[in-house]
Design a protein around this motif. Structure first.
Motif: not given
Length: 383
Positions: A282-302
């Protein structure tokens, strides 16, 4: 409808499970549904007995060893069965079931009440991270038994859906998570907050989440010397002291909620999430909604949330040099980072909690309309 929500964890503990339940309760209250929440007891005397119109029934519980703010409900199937029989719900919602949820799915099945099981936490994979890998098979057996008995299982991501189906779980559908795009928005960016946590004017690399072993926050040490950046860790948990020692130059804000959290996330320049066991994140979605790009692991929900080279970057689990390279790529190119930020913001618009909650109620109605509760054993026999 008359709905019983069995919560493996609930207030005052704030995590992804609690957050989802609260958003669902808001929706159900607004539409006049009756709700009972069954949850572990708490030692916090300030926690209300009614939350968003739902009565909360607390079961005796004990703290989880090494994680004292997490409570594990005690008692057997009969206790839950009696509560459900007295309440007589149309459907039982099992929120991230494992201990209490296992008792509840058995109790509901015995009473002939349909169940919707929300798969939200990849508990079996935590075993190795917590130094007990021999428990992983037992934990998967528990998860499988719960979802085999449930009338319907809802998974939050393509990865989780395929994971459950691959383990022979039938009747699995997708149910994603909503995001509050009014609360989490680029307009919440705050120059004063940025100056307070990065007084040298550094660009801010942020993380939000529990400070627990399974989140792998220690991997962020690979970013400690990225030029002209400040690492900001938002959250609390049992690993905080160890992480403060491992990341001495990072800013630890502690737990933030409400508008404080929204302001912090919007003030990041980049959001990094190193955890490998996120069924959604969920925190990835909240960052994106805030206009912040994301770096995350390529497994699971991301995998469902982050589009490579458009809204952020995904790296192979364990490839910390890859994580660092992606961070350097975005930290060193302001125009590229702004383009990724705009795309990230646009990608989550429309994923509102009202829309997702209405979809959940549709699942409730569908299972409650079934003539009988159908469950399948490991052998394929109808139970």
């Amino acid at each position: 409808m008359r709905i019983a929500i069995v919560a493996e964890s609930f207030l005052p503990l704030m995590n992804g499970v609690t957050h989802s339940i609260l958003r669902v309760l808001e929706h159900l209250q607004e539409r006049g549904h009756e709700v009972l929440v069954i949850a572990p007891s708490t030692q916090d005397s300030d926690v209300p007995d009614v939350v968003h119109g739902a009565q909360v029934h607390r079961l005796p519980s004990v703290p989880l060893a090494g994680y004292t703010n997490v409570r594990v409900a005690m008692g057997g199937v009969y206790r839950v069965k009696r509560i459900l029989a007295d309440y007589a719900p149309d459907v039982v919602h099992l929120a991230s079931p494992f201990v209490l949820g296992w008792r509840a799915v058995q109790a509901a099945h015995q009473l002939g009440i349909p169940t919707v099981a929300i798969y939200q936490t990849e508990i079996p994979s935590y075993a190795a991270r917590y130094g007990v890998p021999f428990l992983e098979n037992w934990a998967w057996n528990r998860v499988e038994n719960i979802h085999l008995l449930a009338t319907r299982t809802l998974a939050p991501s393509t990865f989780a859906l395929n994971q459950l189906r691959g383990r022979g779980i039938p009747r699995v559908d997708m149910w994603r998570r909503g995001v509050d795009t009014a609360r989490f928005a680029p307009e919440k960016r705050d120059g004063g907050w940025r100056a307070a946590v990065a007084p040298g004017g550094e660009r801010i690399i942020g993380y939000v989440g529990r400070l627990a072993i399974e989140k792998q926050v220690e991997d962020l040490a690979a970013l400690a010397d990225v030029p002209n950046t400040r690492l900001v860790i938002v959250g609390d948990g049992p690993q905080r002291a160890a992480l403060e020692e491992a990341l001495p130059n990072a800013c630890f804000t502690g737990f933030l909620g409400g508008e404080e959290l929204a302001r912090a996330v919007a003030s990041f320049d980049l959001f990094v999430h190193p955890g490998e066991f996120e069924t959604f994140c969920q925190t990835i979605q909240e960052a994106m909604a805030s206009g912040v790009p994301v770096v995350a692991t390529g497994r699971g929900g991301p995998l469902d949330l982050v589009e490579n080279s458009r809204t952020g970057w995904l790296y192979e689990p364990g490839d910390l040099s890859g994580m660092r390279a992606h961070v350097m790529d975005l930290m060193g190119d302001d125009a590229k980072r702004r383009a990724f930020a705009a795309a990230a913001h646009a990608s989550v618009q429309g994923r509102t909690w009202p829309a997702l909650s209405a979809e959940l109620v549709r699942h409730y109605r569908e299972v409650s309309a079934l003539p009988t509760q159908t469950s399948v054993s490991r052998s394929g026999a109808v139970l």
